[in-house]
Design an enzyme around this catalytic site. Sequence first.
Site, mmCIF file in Angstrom:
data_model
loop_
_atom_site.group_PDB
_atom_site.id
_atom_site.type_symbol
_atom_site.label_atom_id
_atom_site.label_comp_id
_atom_site.label_asym_id
_atom_site.label_seq_id
_atom_site.Cartn_x
_atom_site.Cartn_y
_atom_site.Cartn_z
ATOM 1 N N TYR A 60 -10.325 4.805 -2.421
ATOM 2 C CA TYR A 60 -9.405 3.663 -2.552
ATOM 3 C C TYR A 60 -9.704 2.866 -3.818
ATOM 4 O O TYR A 60 -10.835 2.450 -4.059
ATOM 5 C CB TYR A 60 -9.489 2.731 -1.336
HETATM 6 N N1 LIG Z 1 -6.220 7.974 6.353
HETATM 7 C C1 LIG Z 1 -5.255 7.882 5.479
HETATM 8 O O1 LIG Z 1 -4.786 8.883 4.916
HETATM 9 C C2 LIG Z 1 -4.697 6.531 5.154
HETATM 10 C C3 LIG Z 1 -3.562 6.429 4.345
HETATM 11 C C4 LIG Z 1 -3.052 5.164 4.078
HETATM 12 C C5 LIG Z 1 -3.682 4.033 4.596
HETATM 13 N N2 LIG Z 1 -4.809 4.157 5.343
HETATM 14 C C6 LIG Z 1 -5.496 2.973 5.900
HETATM 15 O O2 LIG Z 1 -4.558 2.199 6.646
HETATM 16 C C7 LIG Z 1 -4.540 0.868 6.153
HETATM 17 C C8 LIG Z 1 -3.169 0.282 6.368
HETATM 18 O O3 LIG Z 1 -2.198 1.077 5.687
HETATM 19 P P1 LIG Z 1 -1.013 0.399 4.906
HETATM 20 O O4 LIG Z 1 -1.555 -0.608 3.924
HETATM 21 O O5 LIG Z 1 -0.153 1.477 4.393
HETATM 22 O O6 LIG Z 1 -0.319 -0.410 6.113
HETATM 23 P P2 LIG Z 1 1.143 -0.993 6.294
HETATM 24 O O7 LIG Z 1 0.980 -2.098 7.263
HETATM 25 O O8 LIG Z 1 2.100 0.073 6.622
HETATM 26 O O9 LIG Z 1 1.557 -1.565 4.860
HETATM 27 C C9 LIG Z 1 0.930 -2.715 4.321
HETATM 28 C C10 LIG Z 1 1.838 -3.294 3.243
HETATM 29 O O10 LIG Z 1 3.043 -3.754 3.829
HETATM 30 C C11 LIG Z 1 3.432 -4.987 3.250
HETATM 31 N N3 LIG Z 1 3.314 -6.009 4.299
HETATM 32 C C12 LIG Z 1 2.380 -6.076 5.279
HETATM 33 N N4 LIG Z 1 2.603 -7.126 6.078
HETATM 34 C C13 LIG Z 1 3.705 -7.735 5.615
HETATM 35 C C14 LIG Z 1 4.430 -8.867 6.026
HETATM 36 N N5 LIG Z 1 4.050 -9.578 7.098
HETATM 37 N N6 LIG Z 1 5.536 -9.229 5.311
HETATM 38 C C15 LIG Z 1 5.928 -8.514 4.238
HETATM 39 N N7 LIG Z 1 5.277 -7.406 3.780
HETATM 40 C C16 LIG Z 1 4.166 -7.026 4.481
HETATM 41 C C17 LIG Z 1 2.479 -5.236 2.103
HETATM 42 O O11 LIG Z 1 3.054 -4.597 0.971
HETATM 43 P P3 LIG Z 1 2.895 -5.164 -0.533
HETATM 44 O O12 LIG Z 1 1.491 -4.853 -0.912
HETATM 45 O O13 LIG Z 1 3.913 -4.390 -1.287
HETATM 46 O O14 LIG Z 1 3.145 -6.637 -0.477
HETATM 47 C C18 LIG Z 1 1.238 -4.498 2.559
HETATM 48 O O15 LIG Z 1 0.385 -4.136 1.510
HETATM 49 C C19 LIG Z 1 -5.004 0.988 4.708
HETATM 50 O O16 LIG Z 1 -5.530 -0.222 4.197
HETATM 51 C C20 LIG Z 1 -6.058 2.056 4.839
HETATM 52 O O17 LIG Z 1 -7.265 1.481 5.285
HETATM 53 C C21 LIG Z 1 -5.310 5.392 5.645
#
Ligand SMILES: NC(=O)c1ccc[n+]([C@@H]2O[C@H](COP(=O)([O-])OP(=O)(O)OC[C@H]3O[C@@H](n4cnc5c(N)ncnc54)[C@H](OP(=O)(O)O)[C@@H]3O)[C@@H](O)[C@H]2O)c1
Length: 367
Positions: A60
């Site tokens: 990351y």
């Molecule tokens: N194992 C794997 O392959 C894998 C892959 C991906 C992620 N992960 C893990 O899963 C975690 C979560 O994944 P994700 O970040 O993709 O989760 P997600 O909840 O699907 O997306 C988070 C993004 O959504 C937006 N967001 C979140 N809350 C919001 C709200 N209340 N209002 C408006 N926009 C909002 C933001 O985007 P903006 O940044 O554009 O503002 C934020 O960065 C990661 O941090 C990581 O630890 C694992």
Amino acid sequence: MPLDTYYTLGRSGLRVSRLSLGAMTFGTEWGWGSDKHNARRIFDLYVERGGNFIDTADVYTNGTSEAWLGEFVADAGLRDRLVLASKYTFNLGDRNANGGGNGRKNLLRAVEGSLKRLGTDYLDLFYVHAWDQLTPAEEVMRTMDDLVSSGKVRHIGLSDVPAWYAARAQTLAEWRGFEPVSALQLQYSLVERNLEHEHARLATELGMGITVWSPLASGLLSGRYRKDAAPEGRLGVMKDNGNPAFQHFSERNWRIVEELERVAGEIGRPMAQVALNWVANRPGVASVIVGASRPEQLSDNLGALDFELPAALAERLTRASDMPAPFPYYFFTNAMQGMMYGGATVGDKPAGYRAPVRVSGSGSGVE
Ligand SMILES: NC(=O)c1ccc[n+]([C@@H]2O[C@H](COP(=O)([O-])OP(=O)(O)OC[C@H]3O[C@@H](n4cnc5c(N)ncnc54)[C@H](OP(=O)(O)O)[C@@H]3O)[C@@H](O)[C@H]2O)c1
């Protein structure tokens, strides 16, 4: 459901919050995410609210995520209270054939790198980040077991692996006395439900807690993206890069977003909270990894389990996002089960574990 109510992960004795904090947004190296000031505020907010489960990976933001997380944990003096999870698999760009993949040489190299960047001498949970299609499960499980024996790793997990591979790994652990797999990290949300074909049942049957990634489909399910408006935020930055994890603009998904908006309006909750609540209560899910690039987003999302989503509203979301069962999974739908049980109600697990099969009529009865 406050964050400081903890549940054991899989069949382990490790207690974790049902909402974990994803640290993939710590750092701006990938063209999105948060600067250090905001990352620290996100961390502080999560731990102040009682959260104890934080997810990162060596890859990351090219190592920044682990390094900042390690710094925040040390400054807060919380190493003992927190459950830190990291992952290895990806090559960090040094053109070293054994500097990536899941083999023993890379696994042992990677864990040292993560420990160093995080400034700790143990990881609470260490995952294979993704299946490399090459390394036998025996090699991974034996090496992980060695790491548990050495004290550098407390529990182990698998992320982004086929169900057969996880089943083989867990069976090896059971029969050879290796440390079992406690967590299965997979993508899951209203727009990505493929894990329901195999992994959800696998996880409940074999004692692995599912930790959900991208529960908001990178922000789509917060309602911030509109079909007829140019996308900003992460999905805007990543829209042409070809990685399927970020390609969410489709007619099917817009229809799901519309139903989510209606349901959220009816219950008077933000769309993000409703989407997180729905996924957190699906079978097999142990913890939902919440992502945020700003503290206000996290603050919003941490309220996701403070209310009960009425069954009728949850069902509407489930129906709106339903997908056809491909072969062989259509054999496991109620229509085919009806042909097996001839109208009887069959359930072999306690209520709440998984739904019993209910069939009406006889022969090809469908409920
Ligand atoms: N194992 C794997 O392959 C894998 C892959 C991906 C992620 N992960 C893990 O899963 C975690 C979560 O994944 P994700 O970040 O993709 O989760 P997600 O909840 O699907 O997306 C988070 C993004 O959504 C937006 N967001 C979140 N809350 C919001 C709200 N209340 N209002 C408006 N926009 C909002 C933001 O985007 P903006 O940044 O554009 O503002 C934020 O960065 C990661 O941090 C990581 O630890 C694992």
